[in-house]
Design a protein around this motif. Structure first.
Motif, mmCIF file in Angstrom:
data_model
loop_
_atom_site.group_PDB
_atom_site.id
_atom_site.type_symbol
_atom_site.label_atom_id
_atom_site.label_comp_id
_atom_site.label_asym_id
_atom_site.label_seq_id
_atom_site.Cartn_x
_atom_site.Cartn_y
_atom_site.Cartn_z
ATOM 1 N N CYS A 247 -5.706 2.633 -5.317
ATOM 2 C CA CYS A 247 -4.988 2.192 -6.454
ATOM 3 C C CYS A 247 -5.063 0.557 -6.940
ATOM 4 O O CYS A 247 -4.547 0.159 -7.829
ATOM 5 C CB CYS A 247 -3.760 2.888 -5.815
ATOM 6 S SG CYS A 247 -2.957 1.021 -4.425
ATOM 7 N N CYS B 51 -2.820 -3.747 -4.433
ATOM 8 C CA CYS B 51 -3.339 -4.703 -2.594
ATOM 9 C C CYS B 51 -4.434 -6.226 -2.675
ATOM 10 O O CYS B 51 -3.066 -6.528 -2.002
ATOM 11 C CB CYS B 51 -3.698 -3.540 -1.053
ATOM 12 S SG CYS B 51 -5.781 -3.029 -1.530
ATOM 13 N N CYS C 117 0.644 -1.619 -0.144
ATOM 14 C CA CYS C 117 0.080 0.220 -0.252
ATOM 15 C C CYS C 117 0.619 0.506 0.392
ATOM 16 O O CYS C 117 1.427 1.673 0.396
ATOM 17 C CB CYS C 117 -1.138 -0.392 0.596
ATOM 18 S SG CYS C 117 -1.814 1.671 1.531
HETATM 19 FE FE1 SF4 Z 1 -3.983 1.492 0.285
HETATM 20 FE FE2 SF4 Z 1 -5.023 -1.048 -1.511
HETATM 21 FE FE3 SF4 Z 1 -6.462 1.034 -1.219
HETATM 22 FE FE4 SF4 Z 1 -4.709 0.746 -2.939
HETATM 23 S S1 SF4 Z 1 -6.251 0.093 -3.174
HETATM 24 S S2 SF4 Z 1 -4.158 2.309 -1.377
HETATM 25 S S3 SF4 Z 1 -3.042 -0.246 -1.990
HETATM 26 S S4 SF4 Z 1 -5.418 0.192 0.166
#
Ligand code: SF4
Length: 78
Positions: A42, A45, A20
């Protein structure tokens, strides 16, 4: 936002925390939680979770819908 569902319970692998970019995944007693206001969607994760516990909010399976609320409530309580 992304959310973490039942497969994480008692697993807490934490590979997602490493990925992350905004450090918005936090550790609870039995699972990890995503801070919904900090998540930038994004998707980094999701693929690294070994138990496929992470879903985009619209893609959370119906049987785990309560985990969307659980992720939000976790941060309301601390
Ligand atoms: Fe973090 Fe997952 Fe959110 Fe990306 S999608 S900001 S990796 S929690």
């Amino acid at each position: 936002t992304y959310t973490i569902a039942e497969p994480c319970v008692d697993v807490l692998d934490k590979a997602c925390i490493e990925e992350c970019p905004v450090d918005c995944i936090y550790e609870g007693n039995r699972m990890l939680y995503i801070q919904p206001d900090e998540c930038v969607d994004c998707g980094a994760c999701e693929p690294v979770c070994p138990v496929e516990a992470i879903f985009y909010e619209d893609d959370v399976p119906d049987e785990w819908a309560e985990y969307v609320t659980a992720n939000i409530d976790f941060f309301d309580e601390i």
